[in-house]
Each structure stands twice: as C-alpha cells, then as structure tokens.
Design an enzyme around this catalytic site. Structure first.
Site, PDB file in Angstrom:
ATOM      1  N   ARG A   1      10.088   6.406 -83.169  1.00 49.77           N
ATOM      2  CA  ARG A   1      11.490   6.492 -83.588  1.00 49.77           C
ATOM      3  C   ARG A   1      12.357   6.820 -82.376  1.00 49.77           C
ATOM      4  O   ARG A   1      11.958   7.604 -81.523  1.00 49.77           O
ATOM      5  CB  ARG A   1      11.674   7.598 -84.638  1.00 49.77           C
ATOM      6  CG  ARG A   1      11.219   7.201 -86.021  1.00 49.77           C
ATOM      7  CD  ARG A   1      11.580   8.247 -87.048  1.00 49.77           C
ATOM      8  NE  ARG A   1      10.824   9.469 -86.905  1.00 49.77           N
ATOM      9  CZ  ARG A   1      11.275  10.587 -86.375  1.00 49.77           C
ATOM     10  NH1 ARG A   1      12.517  10.682 -85.962  1.00 49.77           N
ATOM     11  NH2 ARG A   1      10.497  11.645 -86.281  1.00 49.77           N
TER      12      ARG A   1
ATOM     13  N   TYR B   1       9.429  -0.858 -84.726  1.00 47.12           N
ATOM     14  CA  TYR B   1       8.622   0.334 -85.012  1.00 47.12           C
ATOM     15  C   TYR B   1       8.886   0.822 -86.451  1.00 47.12           C
ATOM     16  O   TYR B   1      10.052   0.890 -86.882  1.00 47.12           O
ATOM     17  CB  TYR B   1       8.918   1.453 -84.002  1.00 47.12           C
ATOM     18  CG  TYR B   1       8.244   2.727 -84.450  1.00 47.12           C
ATOM     19  CD1 TYR B   1       6.857   2.847 -84.363  1.00 47.12           C
ATOM     20  CD2 TYR B   1       8.956   3.760 -85.055  1.00 47.12           C
ATOM     21  CE1 TYR B   1       6.211   3.964 -84.849  1.00 47.12           C
ATOM     22  CE2 TYR B   1       8.312   4.885 -85.545  1.00 47.12           C
ATOM     23  CZ  TYR B   1       6.949   4.982 -85.431  1.00 47.12           C
ATOM     24  OH  TYR B   1       6.294   6.080 -85.926  1.00 47.12           O
TER      25      TYR B   1
ATOM     26  N   LYS C   1      12.471   6.428 -93.511  1.00 47.47           N
ATOM     27  CA  LYS C   1      13.370   7.479 -93.029  1.00 47.47           C
ATOM     28  C   LYS C   1      14.835   7.099 -93.281  1.00 47.47           C
ATOM     29  O   LYS C   1      15.658   7.953 -93.620  1.00 47.47           O
ATOM     30  CB  LYS C   1      13.147   7.724 -91.541  1.00 47.47           C
ATOM     31  CG  LYS C   1      11.711   8.055 -91.172  1.00 47.47           C
ATOM     32  CD  LYS C   1      11.238   9.326 -91.807  1.00 47.47           C
ATOM     33  CE  LYS C   1       9.855   9.708 -91.308  1.00 47.47           C
ATOM     34  NZ  LYS C   1       9.345  10.916 -91.953  1.00 47.47           N
TER      35      LYS C   1
ATOM     36  N   HIS D   1      11.994  15.862 -96.612  1.00 45.10           N
ATOM     37  CA  HIS D   1      10.871  15.454 -95.759  1.00 45.10           C
ATOM     38  C   HIS D   1       9.658  16.319 -96.120  1.00 45.10           C
ATOM     39  O   HIS D   1       9.279  17.216 -95.373  1.00 45.10           O
ATOM     40  CB  HIS D   1      11.298  15.660 -94.292  1.00 45.10           C
ATOM     41  CG  HIS D   1      10.371  15.079 -93.280  1.00 45.10           C
ATOM     42  ND1 HIS D   1      10.280  15.568 -91.996  1.00 45.10           N
ATOM     43  CD2 HIS D   1       9.502  14.039 -93.336  1.00 45.10           C
ATOM     44  CE1 HIS D   1       9.402  14.859 -91.314  1.00 45.10           C
ATOM     45  NE2 HIS D   1       8.916  13.933 -92.095  1.00 45.10           N
TER      46      HIS D   1
ATOM     47  N   SER E   1       7.544  16.470 -87.970  1.00 44.46           N
ATOM     48  CA  SER E   1       6.561  15.427 -87.657  1.00 44.46           C
ATOM     49  C   SER E   1       5.454  16.023 -86.786  1.00 44.46           C
ATOM     50  O   SER E   1       5.710  16.883 -85.949  1.00 44.46           O
ATOM     51  CB  SER E   1       7.241  14.284 -86.896  1.00 44.46           C
ATOM     52  OG  SER E   1       8.415  13.889 -87.561  1.00 44.46           O
TER      53      SER E   1
ATOM     54  N   CYS F   1       2.866  17.969 -87.554  1.00 47.75           N
ATOM     55  CA  CYS F   1       2.382  19.325 -87.846  1.00 47.75           C
ATOM     56  C   CYS F   1       1.311  19.290 -88.948  1.00 47.75           C
ATOM     57  O   CYS F   1       0.998  20.325 -89.535  1.00 47.75           O
ATOM     58  CB  CYS F   1       3.520  20.231 -88.277  1.00 47.75           C
ATOM     59  SG  CYS F   1       4.572  20.759 -86.914  1.00 47.75           S
TER      60      CYS F   1
ATOM     61  N   ASP G   1       4.947  12.532 -97.295  1.00 51.07           N
ATOM     62  CA  ASP G   1       6.075  12.513 -96.349  1.00 51.07           C
ATOM     63  C   ASP G   1       7.449  12.708 -96.996  1.00 51.07           C
ATOM     64  O   ASP G   1       8.293  13.365 -96.403  1.00 51.07           O
ATOM     65  CB  ASP G   1       6.064  11.185 -95.575  1.00 51.07           C
ATOM     66  CG  ASP G   1       6.888  11.225 -94.296  1.00 51.07           C
ATOM     67  OD1 ASP G   1       6.862  12.257 -93.611  1.00 51.07           O
ATOM     68  OD2 ASP G   1       7.564  10.235 -93.992  1.00 51.07           O
TER      69      ASP G   1
ATOM     70  N   ARG H   1      -0.542   4.106 -85.459  1.00 50.10           N
ATOM     71  CA  ARG H   1      -0.359   4.362 -86.891  1.00 50.10           C
ATOM     72  C   ARG H   1      -1.286   3.519 -87.747  1.00 50.10           C
ATOM     73  O   ARG H   1      -1.787   2.480 -87.307  1.00 50.10           O
ATOM     74  CB  ARG H   1       1.088   4.003 -87.274  1.00 50.10           C
ATOM     75  CG  ARG H   1       2.154   4.857 -86.602  1.00 50.10           C
ATOM     76  CD  ARG H   1       2.331   6.145 -87.321  1.00 50.10           C
ATOM     77  NE  ARG H   1       3.284   7.039 -86.685  1.00 50.10           N
ATOM     78  CZ  ARG H   1       3.978   7.963 -87.355  1.00 50.10           C
ATOM     79  NH1 ARG H   1       3.831   8.102 -88.650  1.00 50.10           N
ATOM     80  NH2 ARG H   1       4.796   8.778 -86.723  1.00 50.10           N
TER      81      ARG H   1
HETATM   82  C1  OXD Z   1       7.741  11.026 -88.941  1.00 44.28           C
HETATM   83  C2  OXD Z   1       6.921  10.108 -89.755  1.00 44.28           C
HETATM   84  O1  OXD Z   1       8.088  10.669 -87.802  1.00 44.28           O
HETATM   85  O2  OXD Z   1       6.619  10.479 -90.903  1.00 44.28           O
HETATM   86  O3  OXD Z   1       8.086  12.113 -89.431  1.00 44.28           O
HETATM   87  O4  OXD Z   1       6.571   9.005 -89.299  1.00 44.28           O
HETATM   88 MN    MN Z   2       7.638  12.235 -91.530  1.00 42.88          MN
END
Ligand code: OXD
Ligand code: MN
Length: 585
Positions: A67, A195, A204, A224, A246, A248, A275, A369
């Site tokens: 991102r 991406y 998002k 989130h 993100s 964690c 998420d 990913r």
């Molecule tokens: C993030 C994702 O960046 O979930 O938080 O991809």
């Molecule tokens: Mn996320």
C-alpha cells in the site's frame, strides 16, 4: 440495467476507451477462461496441480508491492473533514487531474465490470459496489475476496445504490499512482497500481475508508478488526472483535488453535474474519459484528505449521500467491519461515531471479501475499454467513509495544475504552538491539484507513456506546513485551488463548482485577500458566506491571498527537488523559 449503473458505466467507458466491456457474472466458465488467458499472457503461472491444486503464482511489477499511503487521498469537500492523519486534495482538482490520466488508458484493453457485495447479500449489514478494472489479476482476486456476480448486480439494479470503484493499471507508473476516495460521491478512483490494498477496491478503500464515512452518517462502525468465537466445553460461544495494526498477527489470532490444556477440556476457536468488521447495535442493546469480506488476503512470510496450522490447511488448494519464491523444478512455492531447509539452485526469488538462502536477500518479498476464499478455512465459524452477524462480548485493541502496555488491561467503561483505543500505538521495528522502536500512534489500528477526521471518529465511537444497554467490554493486549535482551517474554500464538480466557471471564463480570491508572489489570494468578514452560508467576507479574516513568513519556507523545487535531479531540478523552497523568504520580 438501473439508470444510475448505466450512466456511470457510459461515463467511465467514454473516459477510459476500452476495446470491450465485460461484465463478470460469477460463472465458473467465465473464471476458467480468465485463468487460461492470464496463464497464456504470463500474468499467472499455474502451479503443480498435485501439490497445489488449482493454485497460481503472480509476480507484480517490482515498484508495486505494498500500500502506498503517501499516494492515498481522502478528497472530502472540506480539508478539515479529512483531518490531520489523511492526505487531502480538493475533489474537483483531483477529479480533473485523474481524468487526464484515465483518458484513453484502456485503449486496446478490456474493461471488466465486477459487481460485488460486502457482507451477506440481502442482509441489513450488506453494501454493494461495482469495480471497473483493466486487470484480470484484480478480477480473479476479487472473486475470492468479495461476493461477486449476478446476485450482487441484481441487488444493485434493484436500488441503484453502489460504490463506484474505478481501477486502471495503466502503465504502473509510480509517480502517477493515486489511490483516491470521494466519500461524498461514494466513489473510489485508483490508478497505476495493481497491489491488493490499492487495487482490490472492496477491501481497504471501500470496506474501511468509504464505509467508515457511511458508518459515521448511519450510526455504525467499520473497523480494522478480526472477529473470532471462543466455544467453551458447554458449547457456549462468546465472540471477540480485535483491532491490531498491520503485521501484528491478526490472521494468526483469528485462527488460533487452543493449547492442549484448553483443547482437552473441549475449548474451540472459530474464525469469523481476519481483517474487517462491520459492527452495529442490535435491538437487544448489544453490538453485532459481521466480516465484510469473503476471503483472506494475508501476508505469506512467517505463516507455517506452528504459527498458523489452520492457515496452512486453508492454503492447500485454490490460492493465488503473489510475490512468493518459486521452486522451478517442482513448480511449488516457498517463503521465509514456511519450511526451514531449502534445497536450492532450483529456487527463483519473487523477482524471478536465481536465488539461494545464502544470498543475503529475501526469496519471497516480505509483503508477499496469498488470496484465498474463507470457505477453505477449517475453523471457519458456522455464523460466517449469518445475515445478523455475531454478538460481541468484548472488543480488544492491541499494538506492538516493547515496554509500556501490560499483557492485558480492561478499560474502566466504554468511554475509557474509547480513550484506550485512541492512544493505541505500535513500534515500527522489532528491537534488534534492546533499543525501543519508534512509536507510531495508530488509534484503533485505523490510522491509514479512517476516511474522515479521526477526532470526529472518536466522537462517533462515544456516541455509538451511549446507545448500548449491553456494550461489550473493551480491553487492550500486548503480546510483544521484551526483556532486557530484546527477546519476547510472552510466548504468544496459541498461548494467547490464556489471555482471551480472562477477557471472556471479565466480560461476564467474573475474575479478579486490580484498578490501576490505565484500567483493570488481572491479579497475576488470574492468567492460567499451567503447562507453560518458561512462564513463572514472577514473569506474569512483570508482564502485568506498569513503568510510571515510561508512561509519563508516553503521555507527552499522546498529548502532541492529540494536539494535531487542533482542539477537536472530544473533551472526555482529553480529561481521561489528564486523569491518567494525575493517577500516575
Ligand atoms: C493491511 C492488510 O495492510 O490487511 O492491513 O493488508
Ligand atoms: Mn489489514
């Protein structure tokens, strides 16, 4: 076709000038043909059918792997509505600039129109969108991540309500990359990136940035957060929603397998989402949460049989892998942490270059990913498709903090819980030496995802809580406290169940705790450490302790964060900060 849909499609077609317009119906034949086309043109590589049935590898452009927050804009009418944590641009100016970039950008290409639903189609929670994209990769990822196809289009045609999502890869030029949101128009325009977080506009862009604005206007929360259910030996299931920045471990926590001690007694954990949670007040005065998505777009490195066995099973078939390493002999994939030993000279890295583990570089990109449907997950909750969502017993916030936050703390009440969420932060780097990392404030883990002024967002949280007669209890956890050598003290992963167990107990009004300046901290014997090697009562005491001098520094940092909102932070949160300062003496 609804007139609003027809009008929008005509507008973007005349701007982008594609050769052909293709509606995605959701049929297997259409997807099969698209996979075939993507394999022929090199966008996808079909992997070993025996070892990875129906799986594909994609390599992105090397400048397009994550991102891009500095290229992400909230184009609300007033700058103040975007707030100090978002990039803002005047909507007319941004539309004008981007129209020039989109002009003719799909000449010689097809424009795919992807109708989709976020949430269970037909439920009160659900919202709808159409993404126009010039990328087959986007179409095939969207098929896994959202509820795509005719059923969603039928709903859109019924009401004429949909989020207008326009995506063009154009030439992936980094300098002309823009991820832009126009909340007043329910519109997202993204250009020059493929991406996931920038191009799968359902995620998002829609489900957090645009939906957070809808949620503000309609009285609910777009967060989130993962959602999980903990089933006790009596078969009762309590649900928790948890927000972490993100990287964690949200996906790992969402799919946790209880440690032996709990599993033997009959405890089970069910994943509802990893998420994004959309959360509403129910008529019963509780909060109800639903996963807005239909799949997982997870970070590959570090995922393995120990960290997340359920995800390893989820990934057995029907996956699109992006930017992982490729074993060209076997036509299989690999990433750091998947297996320890690699026979090499058969591996190419994510850039498709020959690679061995001794090269000093990464084989898989650190943000490589996988995209996979939720239905593949062996611990998927039976409530996944429930149109009402699940009732929440607890909301959990968490960040990566080496020293300040204790293993777990319960807020005093909803308002104090909102305060705890608003002061969340996470350290940017794991401490390689014993040095403490740089703290980035990340309220509710929404810093990059809140589509409006975060001071208003805090106010909105307070308002939502006021209407609840039976609100979930709010907690903060920290799995990442380190010792003087920078090593993690708490074992984490499945052992986090022991902390969730206390959280459920407290949300029912049981369990012992001591009131401290930051909230209720468990008495050390309240965290079950039976059968845990290397965790003694003294270690638990240490994990639950507060260092007043560090907290005083923390308060200075929080104050300067609050100050960036130029007086807009709700009074009750400012008062909670002053109270904390006083109580720490
Ligand atoms: C993030 C994702 O960046 O979930 O938080 O991809
Ligand atoms: Mn996320």
């Amino acid at each position: 076709m609804n007139a609003k849909v027809k009008y929008w499609v005509e507008e973007i077609v005349s701007m982008c000038e594609p050769n052909e317009v293709v509606w995605i119906t959701g049929s297997k034949e259409q997807y099969d043909a698209l996979y075939e086309e993507a394999c022929t043109n090199g966008e996808l590589i079909k992997l070993n059918e025996e070892k990875h049935p129906n799986c594909y590898l994609h390599r992105s452009n090397q400048n397009d792997v994550a991102r891009t927050e500095d290229k992400t804009f909230i184009c609300s009418d007033a700058k103040e509505d975007a707030g100090p944590t978002n990039n803002w641009c005047d909507p007319e100016e941004m539309y004008d600039k981007l129209k020039k970039l989109y002009k003719g950008s799909m000449k010689g290409k097809k424009m795919y129109l992807i109708p989709f639903a976020m949430g269970v189609i037909g439920s009160d929670f659900a919202k709808y969108g159409i993404e126009a994209s010039d990328s087959i990769y986007v179409v095939l990822n969207m098929e896994k991540m959202a509820r795509v196809g005719q059923d969603a289009l039928d709903k859109i045609n019924e009401t004429g309500q949909f989020v207008k999502c326009l995506h063009a890869c154009k030439d992936l030029n980094f300098d002309d990359r823009y991820i832009t949101h126009f909340p007043q128009d329910d519109t997202i325009w993204s250009i020059n990136s493929a991406y996931g977080g920038n191009a799968l506009l359902s995620k998002k862009c829609f489900a957090l940035r645009i939906a957070s604005c809808n949620a503000r206007d309609e009285g609910w929360l777009a967060e989130h957060m993962l959602i999980l259910g903990i089933e006790n030996p009596d078969g009762e299931i309590n649900y928790i929603a948890a927000a972490f920045p993100s990287a964690c471990g949200k996906t790992n926590l969402a799919m946790l397998i209880p440690p032996e001690l709990y599993a033997k007694k009959g405890y089970k954990v069910w994943c509802v989402g990893d998420d994004i949670a959309w959360i509403r007040a129910g008529e019963d005065g509780r909060l109800w949460a639903m996963n807005a998505e239909n799949g997982f777009f997870g970070v590959a490195p570090g995922t393995n049989k120990n960290s997340n066995p359920n995800m390893v099973k989820t990934l057995e078939s029907d996956v699109i892998f992006t930017n992982v390493a490729h074993d060209i002999d076997d036509n299989t994939i690999w990433w750091e942490g998947l297996t320890s030993l690699l026979e090499s000279d058969r591996i190419v890295d994510w850039k498709s270059e020959k690679w061995t583990p001794n090269d000093g570089t990464k084989g898989a990109h650190p943000n490589s990913r996988f995209t996979v449907k939720a239905e593949n997950c062996p611990c998927l909750s039976k409530e996944f498709d429930n149109p009402d969502g699940v009732p929440l017993s607890a909301i959990v916030f968490g960040g990566r903090r080496a020293k300040t936050f204790p293993l777990v703390v319960q807020s005093k009440d909803w308002e104090h819980g909102v305060f705890i969420g608003s002061i969340m932060g996470s350290e940017t780097t794991a401490a390689a030496t014993s040095a403490i990392g740089i703290v980035r404030r990340d309220p509710m883990a929404m810093l990059p995802f809140c589509g409006y002024n975060m001071a208003d967002y805090f106010e909105h949280w307070l308002n939502v809580g006021e209407k609840l007669t039976n609100p979930p209890k709010i907690f903060n956890v920290n799995w990442f406290r380190t010792d003087e050598n920078g090593r993690f003290i708490w074992p984490g992963f499945s052992e986090n169940m022991r902390v969730l167990d206390w959280i459920i107990k407290r949300s029912k009004g049981d369990g012992n705790a001591e009131l401290t300046p930051i909230g209720f901290i468990p008495a050390p014997d309240e965290i079950n450490i039976k059968d845990l090697k290397n965790v003694t009562t003294d270690i638990i005491k240490n994990l639950l302790s507060l260092d007043n001098s560090l907290w005083k520094e923390e308060i200075i940092n929080i104050k300067s964060f609050y100050d960036t909102f130029e007086g807009k932070v709700p009074k009750s949160l400012k008062k909670a900060l002053l109270d904390l300062e006083k109580d720490l003496i």
